[in-house]
Design a protein around this motif. Structure first.
Motif, PDB file in Angstrom:
ATOM      1  N   VAL A  61      17.528   4.505  17.685  1.00 51.63           N
ATOM      2  CA  VAL A  61      16.161   4.648  18.243  1.00 51.63           C
ATOM      3  C   VAL A  61      15.254   4.916  16.911  1.00 51.63           C
ATOM      4  O   VAL A  61      15.731   5.826  16.152  1.00 51.63           O
ATOM      5  N   GLY A  62      14.159   3.927  16.759  1.00 53.34           N
ATOM      6  CA  GLY A  62      13.318   4.367  15.992  1.00 53.34           C
ATOM      7  C   GLY A  62      12.080   5.098  16.191  1.00 53.34           C
ATOM      8  O   GLY A  62      12.093   6.176  17.271  1.00 53.34           O
ATOM      9  N   GLU A  63      10.900   4.871  15.722  1.00 54.01           N
ATOM     10  CA  GLU A  63       9.573   5.356  15.892  1.00 54.01           C
ATOM     11  C   GLU A  63       8.847   4.574  16.920  1.00 54.01           C
ATOM     12  O   GLU A  63       8.820   3.661  17.174  1.00 54.01           O
ATOM     13  N   ARG A  64       7.912   5.361  17.500  1.00 49.12           N
ATOM     14  CA  ARG A  64       6.806   4.686  18.365  1.00 49.12           C
ATOM     15  C   ARG A  64       5.804   4.324  17.577  1.00 49.12           C
ATOM     16  O   ARG A  64       5.289   4.865  16.666  1.00 49.12           O
ATOM     17  N   LEU A 124      15.275  10.131  24.321  1.00 48.79           N
ATOM     18  CA  LEU A 124      16.119  10.371  22.916  1.00 48.79           C
ATOM     19  C   LEU A 124      15.147  10.117  21.880  1.00 48.79           C
ATOM     20  O   LEU A 124      14.018   9.637  21.772  1.00 48.79           O
ATOM     21  N   ASP A 125      15.696  11.073  20.576  1.00 51.21           N
ATOM     22  CA  ASP A 125      14.649  11.387  19.473  1.00 51.21           C
ATOM     23  C   ASP A 125      15.039  10.343  18.485  1.00 51.21           C
ATOM     24  O   ASP A 125      15.938   9.611  18.498  1.00 51.21           O
ATOM     25  N   PRO A 126      13.952   9.826  17.704  1.00 49.79           N
ATOM     26  CA  PRO A 126      14.121   8.718  16.540  1.00 49.79           C
ATOM     27  C   PRO A 126      15.460   9.279  15.807  1.00 49.79           C
ATOM     28  O   PRO A 126      15.960  10.385  15.328  1.00 49.79           O
ATOM     29  N   GLY A 127      16.358   8.220  15.281  1.00 49.53           N
ATOM     30  CA  GLY A 127      17.620   8.559  14.792  1.00 49.53           C
ATOM     31  C   GLY A 127      18.615   8.308  15.567  1.00 49.53           C
ATOM     32  O   GLY A 127      19.950   8.178  15.083  1.00 49.53           O
ATOM     33  N   HIS A 128      18.591   8.628  16.958  1.00 52.39           N
ATOM     34  CA  HIS A 128      19.701   8.688  17.880  1.00 52.39           C
ATOM     35  C   HIS A 128      20.271   7.423  18.029  1.00 52.39           C
ATOM     36  O   HIS A 128      20.072   6.625  18.206  1.00 52.39           O
ATOM     37  N   HIS A 129      22.033   7.470  17.675  1.00 53.57           N
ATOM     38  CA  HIS A 129      22.879   6.305  17.983  1.00 53.57           C
ATOM     39  C   HIS A 129      23.249   6.379  19.425  1.00 53.57           C
ATOM     40  O   HIS A 129      23.590   7.686  19.726  1.00 53.57           O
ATOM     41  N   GLY A 130      23.764   5.246  20.069  1.00 48.43           N
ATOM     42  CA  GLY A 130      24.459   5.117  21.231  1.00 48.43           C
ATOM     43  C   GLY A 130      24.414   3.690  21.601  1.00 48.43           C
ATOM     44  O   GLY A 130      24.353   2.979  20.806  1.00 48.43           O
ATOM     45  N   HIS A 131      25.138   3.798  22.869  1.00 49.79           N
ATOM     46  CA  HIS A 131      25.249   2.247  23.414  1.00 49.79           C
ATOM     47  C   HIS A 131      24.635   2.387  24.598  1.00 49.79           C
ATOM     48  O   HIS A 131      24.583   3.215  25.425  1.00 49.79           O
TER      49      HIS A 131
END
Length: 237
Positions: free
Chosen positions: A188-191, A153-160
């Protein structure tokens, strides 16, 4: 009652073959079977030949091992028993989710179909086990949610979080300490540079406030996330 022809070893093999492919399209090979079952390659080769003779798998030399329809039917019955038992142990007996796998491995070979049916009724016919794995219905139907690995998943992705692999009990204990659980909302944030850890914001089920967690590669490849609408309590710091 269970078929006398389906020994514990046979059940273990078909369950591992099914479980390996449940969340991915790639089939399992003999070496991977040996690693997952903790046995020698020679033992796997002998058992695979037996399973093929019984009509439970398809296999050609140096190729993957796949279940036949009969093999899949048996595997789903074993998986159903295993996951219902895990659910019972957590809900009714107070087991932690990192403790139930080995117990269920022992108990799944000892219970009858009648016991399994009554256990499912007692639990209200749950659709998933404590780790988010779907529990097959009595007729073998499996409802697998649409989900992707957190690592994809990419940064900023929302989910559960819809599923957490139970392969490593120590990882489950770590995720418990980090407040990461099935049905938690995530963003999801940054690495982080150098360490490679991924920053995620986690909001536990039933809560409105989230917290930050850092997850390494092992965790990122053990967590499956289903798409969800953005959640107000799930903003990154």
């Amino acid at each position: 009652m269970k078929s006398a022809a389906a020994s514990s070893s046979i059940e273990d093999y078909v369950k591992v073959i099914y479980s390996f492919t449940e969340w991915q399209d790639k089939a399992i090979n003999s070496t991977q079977l040996a690693q997952r079952l903790g046995v020698a390659n020679s033992s796997v080769s002998e058992m695979v030949r037996k399973l093929k003779d019984l009509g439970l798998v398809d296999h050609k030399p140096y190729s993957a091992v796949t279940l036949t329809e009969d093999g899949r039917r048996l595997a789903l019955a074993v998986v159903r028993r295993h996951r219902l038992i895990e659910t019972f142990l957590v809900r009714e007996l107070g087991y932690a989710w990192d403790e139930v796998h080995d117990e269920a491995e022992l108990l799944e070979h000892a219970v009858s179909d009648t016991f399994v049916a009554r256990l499912a009724e007692k639990l209200g016919h749950p659709g998933k086990d404590p780790h988010g794995d779907p529990i097959p219905s009595e007729d073998g139907t499996v409802r697998l949610p649409a989900a992707r690995l957190l690592s994809e998943l990419d940064p900023g992705h929302h989910g559960h979080i819809t599923r957490i692999s139970d392969d490593d009990p120590e990882l489950l204990r770590y995720l418990t300490r980090e407040g990461v659980d099935v049905d938690a909302l995530v963003q999801v944030g940054e690495r982080k540079p150098f360490s490679g850890a991924l920053q995620v914001q986690v909001t536990p089920p039933g809560q409105s406030e989230g917290h930050s967690a850092e997850l390494g590669e092992q965790a990122l490849h053990a967590l499956w996330v289903a798409d969800d609408a953005p959640h107000q309590g799930c903003e990154l710091d």
